[in-house]
Motif scaffolding. Structure first.
Motif, PDB file in Angstrom:
ATOM      1  N   VAL A 141      11.403   3.216   2.858  1.00  0.00           N
ATOM      2  CA  VAL A 141      10.370   2.268   2.609  1.00  0.00           C
ATOM      3  C   VAL A 141      10.109   0.913   3.854  1.00  0.00           C
ATOM      4  N   THR A 142       9.401   1.031   4.457  1.00  0.00           N
ATOM      5  CA  THR A 142       9.863  -0.335   4.779  1.00  0.00           C
ATOM      6  C   THR A 142       8.532  -1.327   4.874  1.00  0.00           C
ATOM      7  N   THR A 143       7.237  -1.005   4.335  1.00  0.00           N
ATOM      8  CA  THR A 143       6.125  -2.215   3.894  1.00  0.00           C
ATOM      9  C   THR A 143       5.928  -0.854   2.873  1.00  0.00           C
ATOM     10  N   ILE A 144       4.037  -1.620   2.423  1.00  0.00           N
ATOM     11  CA  ILE A 144       3.275  -1.231   0.991  1.00  0.00           C
ATOM     12  C   ILE A 144       2.945   0.173   1.222  1.00  0.00           C
ATOM     13  N   SER A 145       2.671   0.023   2.923  1.00  0.00           N
ATOM     14  CA  SER A 145       1.260   0.982   3.101  1.00  0.00           C
ATOM     15  C   SER A 145       1.794   2.424   3.349  1.00  0.00           C
ATOM     16  N   ASP A 146       3.486   2.152   2.982  1.00  0.00           N
ATOM     17  CA  ASP A 146       4.219   3.796   3.056  1.00  0.00           C
ATOM     18  C   ASP A 146       3.995   4.498   2.181  1.00  0.00           C
ATOM     19  N   PHE A 147       3.965   3.507   0.872  1.00  0.00           N
ATOM     20  CA  PHE A 147       3.189   4.585  -0.369  1.00  0.00           C
ATOM     21  C   PHE A 147       2.280   5.666  -0.452  1.00  0.00           C
ATOM     22  N   ARG A 148       1.186   4.397   0.384  1.00  0.00           N
ATOM     23  CA  ARG A 148       0.168   5.719   0.805  1.00  0.00           C
ATOM     24  C   ARG A 148       0.036   7.285   1.424  1.00  0.00           C
ATOM     25  N   THR A 149       0.897   7.246   2.298  1.00  0.00           N
ATOM     26  CA  THR A 149       1.418   8.326   2.184  1.00  0.00           C
ATOM     27  C   THR A 149       2.631   9.028   2.154  1.00  0.00           C
ATOM     28  N   MET A 150       3.312   8.841   0.901  1.00  0.00           N
ATOM     29  CA  MET A 150       4.549   9.750   0.193  1.00  0.00           C
ATOM     30  C   MET A 150       4.340  10.639  -0.708  1.00  0.00           C
ATOM     31  N   PRO A 151       5.253  11.599  -0.250  1.00  0.00           N
ATOM     32  CA  PRO A 151       4.338  12.746  -1.132  1.00  0.00           C
ATOM     33  C   PRO A 151       4.453  12.448  -2.839  1.00  0.00           C
ATOM     34  N   ARG A 152       3.396  13.063  -3.510  1.00  0.00           N
ATOM     35  CA  ARG A 152       4.177  12.809  -4.689  1.00  0.00           C
ATOM     36  C   ARG A 152       5.083  12.678  -5.412  1.00  0.00           C
ATOM     37  N   ASP A 153       5.306  14.086  -5.240  1.00  0.00           N
ATOM     38  CA  ASP A 153       6.965  14.529  -6.316  1.00  0.00           C
ATOM     39  C   ASP A 153       8.045  13.129  -5.736  1.00  0.00           C
ATOM     40  N   GLU A 154       8.090  12.709  -3.992  1.00  0.00           N
ATOM     41  CA  GLU A 154       8.638  11.024  -4.265  1.00  0.00           C
ATOM     42  C   GLU A 154       8.146  10.167  -4.474  1.00  0.00           C
ATOM     43  N   GLU A 170       6.736   9.893  -7.424  1.00  0.00           N
ATOM     44  CA  GLU A 170       7.564   9.576  -8.967  1.00  0.00           C
ATOM     45  C   GLU A 170       8.891   9.338  -9.027  1.00  0.00           C
ATOM     46  N   VAL A 171       9.554  10.000  -7.955  1.00  0.00           N
ATOM     47  CA  VAL A 171      10.696   9.476  -8.430  1.00  0.00           C
ATOM     48  C   VAL A 171      11.081   7.998  -7.987  1.00  0.00           C
ATOM     49  N   TYR A 172       9.774   7.401  -7.010  1.00  0.00           N
ATOM     50  CA  TYR A 172      10.432   6.327  -6.645  1.00  0.00           C
ATOM     51  C   TYR A 172      10.177   5.551  -7.717  1.00  0.00           C
ATOM     52  N   ARG A 173       8.393   5.461  -8.792  1.00  0.00           N
ATOM     53  CA  ARG A 173       8.259   5.155  -9.750  1.00  0.00           C
ATOM     54  C   ARG A 173       9.243   5.523 -11.635  1.00  0.00           C
ATOM     55  N   ALA A 174      10.139   6.289 -10.858  1.00  0.00           N
ATOM     56  CA  ALA A 174      11.068   5.994 -12.528  1.00  0.00           C
ATOM     57  C   ALA A 174      12.317   5.281 -12.306  1.00  0.00           C
ATOM     58  N   ARG A 175      12.594   5.229  -9.989  1.00  0.00           N
ATOM     59  CA  ARG A 175      13.822   4.037 -10.192  1.00  0.00           C
ATOM     60  C   ARG A 175      13.748   3.101 -10.658  1.00  0.00           C
ATOM     61  N   MET A 176      11.887   2.371 -10.577  1.00  0.00           N
ATOM     62  CA  MET A 176      11.258   1.362 -10.568  1.00  0.00           C
ATOM     63  C   MET A 176      11.298   0.798 -11.987  1.00  0.00           C
ATOM     64  N   ALA A 177      10.921   1.941 -12.775  1.00  0.00           N
ATOM     65  CA  ALA A 177      10.665   1.756 -14.141  1.00  0.00           C
ATOM     66  C   ALA A 177      12.027   1.469 -14.614  1.00  0.00           C
ATOM     67  N   LYS A 178      13.202   2.172 -14.696  1.00  0.00           N
ATOM     68  CA  LYS A 178      14.812   1.449 -14.970  1.00  0.00           C
ATOM     69  C   LYS A 178      14.869   0.104 -14.102  1.00  0.00           C
ATOM     70  N   LEU A 179      14.193  -0.433 -12.927  1.00  0.00           N
ATOM     71  CA  LEU A 179      14.731  -1.470 -12.505  1.00  0.00           C
ATOM     72  C   LEU A 179      13.950  -2.104 -13.226  1.00  0.00           C
ATOM     73  N   GLU A 180      12.632  -2.097 -13.784  1.00  0.00           N
ATOM     74  CA  GLU A 180      11.595  -2.665 -14.597  1.00  0.00           C
ATOM     75  C   GLU A 180      12.752  -3.489 -16.075  1.00  0.00           C
ATOM     76  N   LEU A 181      12.836  -2.382 -16.620  1.00  0.00           N
ATOM     77  CA  LEU A 181      14.057  -2.121 -17.963  1.00  0.00           C
ATOM     78  C   LEU A 181      15.286  -3.412 -17.499  1.00  0.00           C
ATOM     79  N   GLU A 182      15.736  -3.216 -16.173  1.00  0.00           N
ATOM     80  CA  GLU A 182      16.318  -4.093 -16.166  1.00  0.00           C
ATOM     81  C   GLU A 182      17.013  -5.556 -15.947  1.00  0.00           C
ATOM     82  N   PHE A 183      16.014  -5.736 -14.892  1.00  0.00           N
ATOM     83  CA  PHE A 183      15.214  -7.471 -14.984  1.00  0.00           C
ATOM     84  C   PHE A 183      13.503  -7.011 -15.668  1.00  0.00           C
ATOM     85  N   PRO A 184      13.254  -7.561 -16.860  1.00  0.00           N
ATOM     86  CA  PRO A 184      12.092  -7.797 -17.126  1.00  0.00           C
ATOM     87  C   PRO A 184      11.618  -8.475 -16.288  1.00  0.00           C
TER      88      PRO A 184
END
Ligand code: ZN
Length: 414
Positions: free
Chosen positions: A300-313, A315-329
């Motif tokens: 991903v290079t810009t926020i708009s790339d998320f608009r065209t991202m397949p749903r399963d990908e 979901e993977v991004y969200r899960a990894r982001m959630a882990k990151l959020e836990l690490e850095f509140p």
């Protein structure tokens, strides 16, 4: 002598009693305050599928939305401005037509909830008086705010229609400049310059006048500093910033400068301090680096790339982001309260309020959804705010502004 000693002893006991309010007693006192005051959150976004099975206000289900009736009840959140937001698109007839139809989808959804789906639980308020009446009747309160003037295109008559549909605040601009004025955040993807108009446009001025005449609060959140100062100068009624924090605490383009803050005070308006992580304090460098690494990893290079991202990908991004959020509140309720303290210190308790921006990127540690709303009141109590002050912060000021704006409209020739 004995009497004197007794009274001294009694006052000493009273003083000790006060000083020694236990944590438990403070929480109980805060709960009482939270229950008695009307809590108004001036910014809650909704997706286009609001009031469908995908986002049913009564059934949290699998949706990630941060506001539902059960969570509002649990958290003691009484009233929310539900937002009719349409992102800035092309300024063409086709673009305006699409934006207007998208706005009507959201208006219709809000009316569906309050008129057809859950009229016994939530009601649409059109006046400050409505808010108090509905609250006294024990129901939750919906109000409507518009974010981005784009859907009106260049047709001022649509403002009358928005008013009839219940809109009670109108933010002229969102991300990216439009026909009404400059944005605090130009659309870099479209190669926009820092400024396009140098402030509010002539059409923008006419919009402000018509909003004043109709009795819709004018909102400067998302506008550039010059545009927002122009709007405040142009408005004959008090102006709000529906969801912005304070540049004096953290320098971010979406935050209000001291000059804007003072101008809002002079208009007798209110700044609704927003619980938005990246506006409240600098994101730690380590977190920025970790997010950059994650983006690189998933291509991903810009926020708009998320608009065209397949749903399963996604979901993977969200899960990894959630882990990151836990690490850095994220920022927390104390950061929010720091901005509130600052604004109160600058312009006084009468001109400050609170907003979440839930479902629109808002939400912080301790106030991550409607169910945690009490934590904000608890923090304010811990910082020494009185019940009267908290009542003003949590909605009293905003309702005063709404009533003033209504009054101004009555006195002007519609
Ligand atoms: Zn916004």
């Amino acid at each position: 002598m004995r009497t004197l000693t007794l009274s001294v002893a009694l006052s000493l006991i009273a003083m000790i009693g006060e000083a020694a309010e236990t944590n438990h007693e403070m929480i109980e006192r805060a709960r009482g305050i939270h229950q008695r005051v009307i809590t108004v959150d001036t910014h809650v976004d909704i997706p286009p599928n609001f009031a469908t099975p995908a986002y049913d206000l009564m059934k949290p289900g699998p949706s990630r939305q941060q506001v539902h009736l059960p969570t509002m009840i649990e958290g003691g959140l009484d009233a929310t401005f539900i937002i009719v937001f349409v992102g800035q698109g092309p300024r063409t007839d086709a673009g305006y037509a699409k934006a207007l139809s998208d706005a009507f989808v959201k208006f219709a959804a809000i009316h569906r909830v309050t008129s057809d789906m859950y009229p016994d639980q939530i009601e649409l308020a059109r006046t400050a008086e409505d808010v108090r009446r509905i609250d006294a009747a024990g129901k939750k309160i919906a109000l409507i705010g518009i974010e981005n003037g784009y859907p009106m295109g260049r047709d001022l008559r649509l403002l009358d229609q928005f008013y009839d549909y219940g809109a009670r605040y109108f933010g002229l601009i969102h991300t990216g400049h439009n026909d009404l004025g400059d944005s605090s955040v130009p659309n870099r993807r479209r190669g926009e310059p820092a400024e396009e108009h140098g402030g509010l446009t002539d059409l923008g001025r006419q919009v402000v006048h018509r909003l004043n005449e109709l009795g819709i609060m004018v909102d400067v959140s998302h506008a550039s500093k010059q545009t927002s100062l122009d709007i405040i100068a142009e408005s004959k009624a008090p102006v709000i910033a529906s969801h912005s924090s304070l540049e004096g605490v953290y320098d971010h383009p979406r935050n209000m400068s001291d000059e804007e803050l003072m101008a809002i005070k002079a208009s007798n308006g209110v700044v609704q301090v927003v619980a938005f992580d990246t506006y409240l304090r600098a994101v730690p460098q380590a977190k920025q680096d970790a997010i950059a690494a994650l983006w690189k990893d998933i291509g991903v290079t810009t926020i708009s790339d998320f608009r065209t991202m397949p749903r399963d990908e996604l979901e993977v991004y969200r899960a990894r982001m959630a882990k990151l959020e836990l690490e850095f509140p994220r920022a927390g309720v104390k950061d929010l309260a720091d901005h509130i303290d600052y604004a109160v210190g600058k312009v006084g308790i009468e001109h400050v309020g609170i907003a979440s921006d839930f479902n629109g990127g808002g939400g912080i540690e301790g106030w991550s959804d409607a169910s945690e709303t009490f934590n904000v009141t608890l923090e304010l109590v811990q910082r020494g705010y009185s019940e009267e002050q908290i009542a003003k912060l949590w909605g009293g000021n905003l309702l005063r502004v709404l009533a003033d704006v209504e009054e101004h409209a009555k006195s002007s020739d519609r």
